[in-house]
Structure formats: structure tokens, C-alpha cells
Motif scaffolding. Structure first.
Motif, PDB file in Angstrom:
ATOM      1  N   GLU A 196       0.848  -1.139  -0.019  1.00 33.60           N
ATOM      2  CA  GLU A 196      -0.182  -0.041   0.000  1.00 33.60           C
ATOM      3  C   GLU A 196       0.961   1.238   0.034  1.00 33.60           C
ATOM      4  O   GLU A 196       0.253   2.130  -0.599  1.00 33.60           O
ATOM      5  N   ILE A 197       2.062   1.223   0.615  1.00 30.04           N
ATOM      6  CA  ILE A 197       2.961   2.525   0.760  1.00 30.04           C
ATOM      7  C   ILE A 197       3.598   2.522  -0.614  1.00 30.04           C
ATOM      8  O   ILE A 197       3.633   3.739  -1.150  1.00 30.04           O
ATOM      9  N   ILE A 198       3.738   1.523  -1.501  1.00 31.81           N
ATOM     10  CA  ILE A 198       4.493   1.781  -2.788  1.00 31.81           C
ATOM     11  C   ILE A 198       3.327   2.072  -3.495  1.00 31.81           C
ATOM     12  O   ILE A 198       3.619   2.942  -4.504  1.00 31.81           O
ATOM     13  N   MET A 199       2.278   1.700  -3.553  1.00 27.72           N
ATOM     14  CA  MET A 199       0.981   1.971  -4.239  1.00 27.72           C
ATOM     15  C   MET A 199       0.704   3.608  -4.339  1.00 27.72           C
ATOM     16  O   MET A 199       0.200   4.223  -5.070  1.00 27.72           O
ATOM     17  N   ALA A 200       0.896   3.996  -2.794  1.00 33.41           N
ATOM     18  CA  ALA A 200       1.058   5.521  -2.701  1.00 33.41           C
ATOM     19  C   ALA A 200       1.752   6.398  -3.661  1.00 33.41           C
ATOM     20  O   ALA A 200       1.272   7.510  -3.764  1.00 33.41           O
ATOM     21  N   GLY A 201       2.954   5.892  -4.092  1.00 33.98           N
ATOM     22  CA  GLY A 201       3.661   6.726  -4.916  1.00 33.98           C
ATOM     23  C   GLY A 201       4.984   6.139  -4.973  1.00 33.98           C
ATOM     24  O   GLY A 201       5.991   6.689  -5.761  1.00 33.98           O
ATOM     25  N   GLY A 202       5.284   4.887  -4.746  1.00 35.15           N
ATOM     26  CA  GLY A 202       6.640   4.366  -5.036  1.00 35.15           C
ATOM     27  C   GLY A 202       7.099   3.951  -6.541  1.00 35.15           C
ATOM     28  O   GLY A 202       7.402   2.700  -6.522  1.00 35.15           O
ATOM     29  N   TYR A 203       6.768   4.653  -7.370  1.00 31.37           N
ATOM     30  CA  TYR A 203       6.945   4.298  -8.790  1.00 31.37           C
ATOM     31  C   TYR A 203       7.095   5.630  -9.657  1.00 31.37           C
ATOM     32  O   TYR A 203       7.100   6.809  -9.004  1.00 31.37           O
ATOM     33  N   ILE A 204       7.390   5.223 -11.000  1.00 31.12           N
ATOM     34  CA  ILE A 204       7.748   6.600 -11.815  1.00 31.12           C
ATOM     35  C   ILE A 204       6.589   6.379 -13.050  1.00 31.12           C
ATOM     36  O   ILE A 204       6.421   5.265 -13.343  1.00 31.12           O
TER      37      ILE A 204
ATOM     38  N   SER B 269      14.719   6.604  -1.676  1.00 31.15           N
ATOM     39  CA  SER B 269      15.925   6.750  -2.159  1.00 31.15           C
ATOM     40  C   SER B 269      16.578   6.275  -3.705  1.00 31.15           C
ATOM     41  O   SER B 269      17.257   6.712  -4.329  1.00 31.15           O
ATOM     42  N   GLN B 270      15.984   5.301  -3.675  1.00 28.46           N
ATOM     43  CA  GLN B 270      16.146   4.303  -4.951  1.00 28.46           C
ATOM     44  C   GLN B 270      15.707   5.216  -6.288  1.00 28.46           C
ATOM     45  O   GLN B 270      16.332   5.064  -7.383  1.00 28.46           O
ATOM     46  N   LEU B 271      14.619   6.309  -6.137  1.00 24.14           N
ATOM     47  CA  LEU B 271      14.170   7.023  -7.149  1.00 24.14           C
ATOM     48  C   LEU B 271      14.803   8.537  -7.078  1.00 24.14           C
ATOM     49  O   LEU B 271      14.913   9.120  -8.107  1.00 24.14           O
ATOM     50  N   ALA B 272      14.657   9.002  -5.810  1.00 30.17           N
ATOM     51  CA  ALA B 272      14.931  10.483  -5.632  1.00 30.17           C
ATOM     52  C   ALA B 272      16.302  10.904  -6.196  1.00 30.17           C
ATOM     53  O   ALA B 272      16.656  11.925  -6.321  1.00 30.17           O
ATOM     54  N   VAL B 273      17.411   9.813  -6.278  1.00 34.27           N
ATOM     55  CA  VAL B 273      18.755  10.336  -6.580  1.00 34.27           C
ATOM     56  C   VAL B 273      18.814  10.069  -8.239  1.00 34.27           C
ATOM     57  O   VAL B 273      19.839  10.737  -8.922  1.00 34.27           O
ATOM     58  N   LEU B 274      17.884   9.485  -8.751  1.00 30.94           N
ATOM     59  CA  LEU B 274      18.043   9.139 -10.394  1.00 30.94           C
ATOM     60  C   LEU B 274      17.303  10.687 -11.057  1.00 30.94           C
ATOM     61  O   LEU B 274      16.044  10.955 -10.570  1.00 30.94           O
ATOM     62  N   PRO B 275      17.758  10.707 -12.298  1.00 31.88           N
ATOM     63  CA  PRO B 275      17.035  12.001 -13.031  1.00 31.88           C
ATOM     64  C   PRO B 275      15.522  11.678 -13.344  1.00 31.88           C
ATOM     65  O   PRO B 275      14.706  12.449 -13.193  1.00 31.88           O
TER      66      PRO B 275
ATOM     67  N   GLU C 242       5.708  14.695  -4.756  1.00 32.15           N
ATOM     68  CA  GLU C 242       4.689  14.038  -4.760  1.00 32.15           C
ATOM     69  C   GLU C 242       4.829  12.791  -4.310  1.00 32.15           C
ATOM     70  O   GLU C 242       4.069  12.230  -3.198  1.00 32.15           O
ATOM     71  N   ARG C 243       5.818  11.917  -4.550  1.00 33.53           N
ATOM     72  CA  ARG C 243       6.047  10.716  -4.050  1.00 33.53           C
ATOM     73  C   ARG C 243       6.300  10.460  -2.554  1.00 33.53           C
ATOM     74  O   ARG C 243       5.814   9.945  -2.013  1.00 33.53           O
TER      75      ARG C 243
END
Lengths: 223, 246
Positions: free
Chosen positions: B122-130, B183-189, B197-198
């Protein structure tokens, strides 16, 4: 901005900022207290205490100090209750992972410090500010509260000295985790600087706790 | 090797569970912990008793399915491994081993040692994606990613979502899990675009689900089978402040 404080991280932000403010205050308090044992007379201490009570800027800072203290206590209790609720069924064997030892007992050391603060404030601060039960002493034709004699009288009681030493040890345990934890909560983490912050935390804790512990011992034996 | 096992048994999510004691004998030191439970289960089935339920899948430490709280530590006494990578030679002959499920309000016990970890989903579904159309594979190096940033992202992406961080934390906080997913997404372009938002949505969901608050104790880092560092929690805090205040 407004709803940041509704979140868990926002509440931790308040905890860390209030904690750092209190951390900044302790050396000031210690510095003034040390005047009592570094000088032969109580005059410097009493004048310093007088300055702290009457200076307008200090009075404003004092309001922030009490606000910070209340916020730190309030959010500390609030977050702790949430933490207990997050694990309604406890483990049979409590976790013994390799962790920062003192971090496990923050609420316990905090409770002891809170009891200490009530006793400490009612013995000195409230006596001077509210009840006016402090003897008057004259320096250069001007009247001052003789808070120094009040402190010396208290620290001639062995039980009081032991109580203060014990409480400052618990404060040290609290600071050992609290100091660097506040920086981590603020997101200030760095490969080079974080070990420096941790070392500074140890140094700060050592100086502050030893400083505060020395005062009652010195007064009990040597004043 | 012989062991005495004290294992949490619970009929279903509503039932009141209790510890049951089992004697297991003739276990090879090279047996994995889960294989030892398989042997015990076969013996229980032979005796027409109900086998012990526990989660498992890949059995090579990469799926994040297994997760048992063994003698006071998530994934057992060794560091940087999952339960399926734990071997019985790590224990002494005749040891009593206490096995519990992950304990946290957002991870309710379904049966015995199986907990519902869908709170993480559910946490991932909230915004853990691009949320962009990636189309076909782009030309290599079209988007330049500094090596250092790629390493940070890969370290965070090692998280397998097993929940050991929550299980180990005295506050049942999910901050290390959320931090690694941020972190896995925040540091990548590619991840920066939706970073604010994430982090807002994921932290809000984490709070709603009833996880505890991080007190920087470090038990999560100590027990994480993938060695995810507290550094990522500091980054999560920074990302959150930036999203909320800037």
C-alpha cells in the motif's frame, strides 16, 4: 507547511529542533553555575543570575526555552504512545539487535529528567521568580537575589547531592543518543561529518554532565 | 542435531495464539532453517497434526518472502541474511529456539508465523513508482546518471521488502523500508520529476497504516538482510522537508 507537523517526520522535526535548543541552553546554564565555584565570593554568580532574570532579550529567549521544553515533552510522550500502539502484541524475547544502547531508554531517562526539572525549578527558579523566598544581598548599593546561598544550602544536604549526581547521569544517557539523533532527524547525514557529530555529542555530554556533577560535589566538600 | 522449538501457533487472524513446543531430532547441520521446519512439518503431517504455516518462496535470499523472528532477532542470529539463508549449524546441539512472527499492528498475523505484509504494498501504491510512459528501451546514455548516484540508488534498491526493519524496530517503524524506496528513485534523473509528490504520499500512507515513529535506534539497519543504511532515512527526512517546506 502547516500540515508538516501532522506527519510522523514533522513531529520528529519539532522534537529535534526543540532538543537542539535545549542542548544549546545547557552550556549557558553550566557557565553561570560554574561562577559559584570558580570565584571566592557569590557576587559573580548572583550578578550573572540577576542579568539572566532581568535582561529583556534573555526574557524573550526564556519564553522560547519553556515553549521548547513543553513541545519536547509533549511530542516525546505523543510519539512514544504511538510507538507502543504500533506493536500491540509484544515479542516473547525482546529484540537484542546491535543498536545504540541509550536510544532504547529515551522515554525512561526523559521521565527521570522531568521529575528532576520539577524539583529543580521549584527549589530555585520558582522560589526566586514566583514566591520571592530568596534572601537579598547588596552589591555596590544595589539589591540582588542571593541565589548563591540558596544553592549552597541545598548542596550541603548529602541526599540532595546524590540526587543531582544521579539525575545528571541520566541526562548524560539522554544526551548521548539525543545529540546525534537530532541531526539525523534533520536529515544532516554525511560520510565525513556524521562521525564528527557523534564525537561532538560524546564530548558535549561529557563536558556538560561532568561540569554539572562537579558543582554539588565541590560545594558539599569545599565551600 | 537435536533442537527444542517453541513456535507461535495461531489458527487465524482472530484466534488467540500461543507457543507450542516441538522436539526435532536428527537434523543435519547443513540443513537450512526452513528445511528444518519442512522436516518438522512432514513429521507433523505423518502424525495427522496440522503443519506449521510460514512464508517462503525463492529460498535464496532475494524475494523477501520468508521472515521469522528467531530467538529475539529477525531472520535469526546471523547478520545480512534472510531466514532461508540461515543454517542449523549456526545453533548448538540441544538448543531451544523460539520462533515468532513479525510483530507490528500493520502486519497482522494470518496464521501461525505468516503475517500480512500488504501494508508495504500500500505504501508503494501510494507513490513508490515513476508514472511515465517508458516506451521501448532508450538509447544507452541518453540520460546521464553519475556513477555515485547510481550506486546510491542501487544500494537502496537492494531492499526486498521482507519487513525485518519493522520487526526489529522497537517502535515497529517502517522508515527504513520507505527510505529505501524513496532513495532508489530520488537520486536518479527519472525519479526527481515526481520526487516531492512521491515522498508526501508515501509518508502519509505509512503514517495512516499505523507504523511507529523512527527514533534513530538503528535496529533496522542492524537486521536488514540487505544492509540498507540509516543514511537513507536521513535522505528521506531531507526529501520530506524539501517537499513540504520548499
Amino acid at each position: 507547511m502547516s500540515i508538516i507537523f501532522n506527519s510522523s517526520i514533522g513531529k520528529k522535526l519539532i522534537m529535534s529542533l526543540a532538543g537542539l535548543f535545549l542542548i544549546a541552553f545547557l552550556p549557558v546554564h553550566l557557565g553561570i553555575n560554574l561562577c559559584l565555584i570558580l570565584y571566592d565570593t557569590r557576587e559573580v554568580f548572583n550578578k550573572a543570575a540577576h542579568f539572566m532574570s532581568n535582561n529583556l532579550i534573555i526574557k524573550v529567549i526564556e519564553i522560547f526555552l519553556f515553549a521548547g521544553l513543553i513541545l519536547h515533552i509533549f511530542y516525546g510522550i505523543y510519539l512514544q504512545i504511538q510507538n507502543w500502539m504500533a506493536r500491540p502484541v509484544r515479542y516473547k524475547i525482546e529484540n537484542y539487535s546491535q543498536t545504540s544502547f541509550f536510544s532504547k531508554f529515551m522515554i525512561h531517562t526523559a521521565a527521570i529528567i522531568a521529575v528532576f526539572l520539577v524539583i529543580h525549578l521549584s527549589n530555585f527558579y520558582f522560589k526566586s521568580k514566583i514566591f520571592g523566598e530568596v534572601p537579598i544581598v547588596i552589591y555596590d548599593g544595589k539589591a540582588y537575589h542571593d541565589l548563591g546561598i540558596l544553592v549552597i544550602e541545598k548542596f550541603k544536604i548529602p541526599g540532595f547531592v546524590w540526587f543531582y549526581i544521579g539525575c545528571f547521569l541520566f541526562l548524560a544517557f539522554h544526551l548521548l543518543h539525543g545529540f546525534h539523533s537530532a541531526f539525523q532527524t534533520l536529515g544532516l547525514d554525511h560520510k565525513v561529518y556524521t562521525p564528527v557529530i557523534k564525537s561532538l555529542g560524546w564530548l558535549y555530554t561529557l563536558l556538560v554532565s561532568v561540569g554539572f556533577i562537579l558543582i554539588p560535589i565541590y560545594i558539599y566538600f569545599l565551600v | 542435531m537435536d533442537f527444542i522449538l517453541k513456535i507461535w501457533r495461531q489458527q487465524d487472524s482472530q484466534a488467540k495464539g500461543k507457543f507450542e513446543t516441538y522436539q526435532v531430532t536428527g537434523i543435519s547441520p547443513d540443513c537450512s532453517f526452513l528445511e528444518m521446519l519442512d522436516i518438522l512439518n512432514n513429521r507433523l503431517i505423518d502424525r495427522f497434526e496440522k503443519p506449521i504455516c510460514y512464508d517462503h518462496d525463492c529460498r535464496e535470499g532475494i524475494c523477501g518472502s520468508c521472515g521469522l523472528y528467531i530467538n529475539g532477532r529477525p531472520h535469526g542470529p546471523d547478520s545480512a541474511i534472510t531466514t532461508c539463508q540461515l543454517h542449523m549449524r549456526r545453533f548448538r546441539d540441544g538448543d531451544t529456539i523460539i520462533v515468532e512472527p513479525w510483530r507490528a499492528k500493520p502486519f497482522p498475523v494470518i496464521k501461525d508465523l505468516v503475517v500480512d505484509r500488504s501494508a508495504f504494498d500500500e505504501i508503494i501504491m501510494a507513490g513508490g513508482y515513476i508514472s511515465v510512459h517508458t516506451g521501448s528501451a532508450p538509447e544507452a546514455n541518453t540520460i546521464a546518471v553519475p556513477k555515485v548516484k547510481a550506486e546510491i540508488s542501487m544500494d537502496a534498491a537492494a531492499c526486498i521488502g521482507c519487513g525485518a526493519c519493522v520487526a526489529a524496530c522497537k517502535n515497529a517503524s517502517a522508515m527504513l523500508f520507505v527510505a529505501s524506496k524513496i532513495s532508489q528513485l530520488a537520486v536518479l534523473p527519472q525519479g526527481i520529476v515526481e520526487a516531492k509528490e512521491r515522498v508526501r504520499k508515501m509518508v502519509a500512507r505509512m503514517d495512516e497504516l499505523g507504523f511507529g515513529n523512527c527514533t534513530n535506534t538503528g535496529a533496522c539497519e542492524a537486521e536488514c538482510p540487505k544492509g540498507i543504511s540509516l543514511t537513507h532515512i536521513a535522505r528521506l527526512n531531507r526529501e520530506y522537508f524539501a517537499a513540504k517546506l520548499l
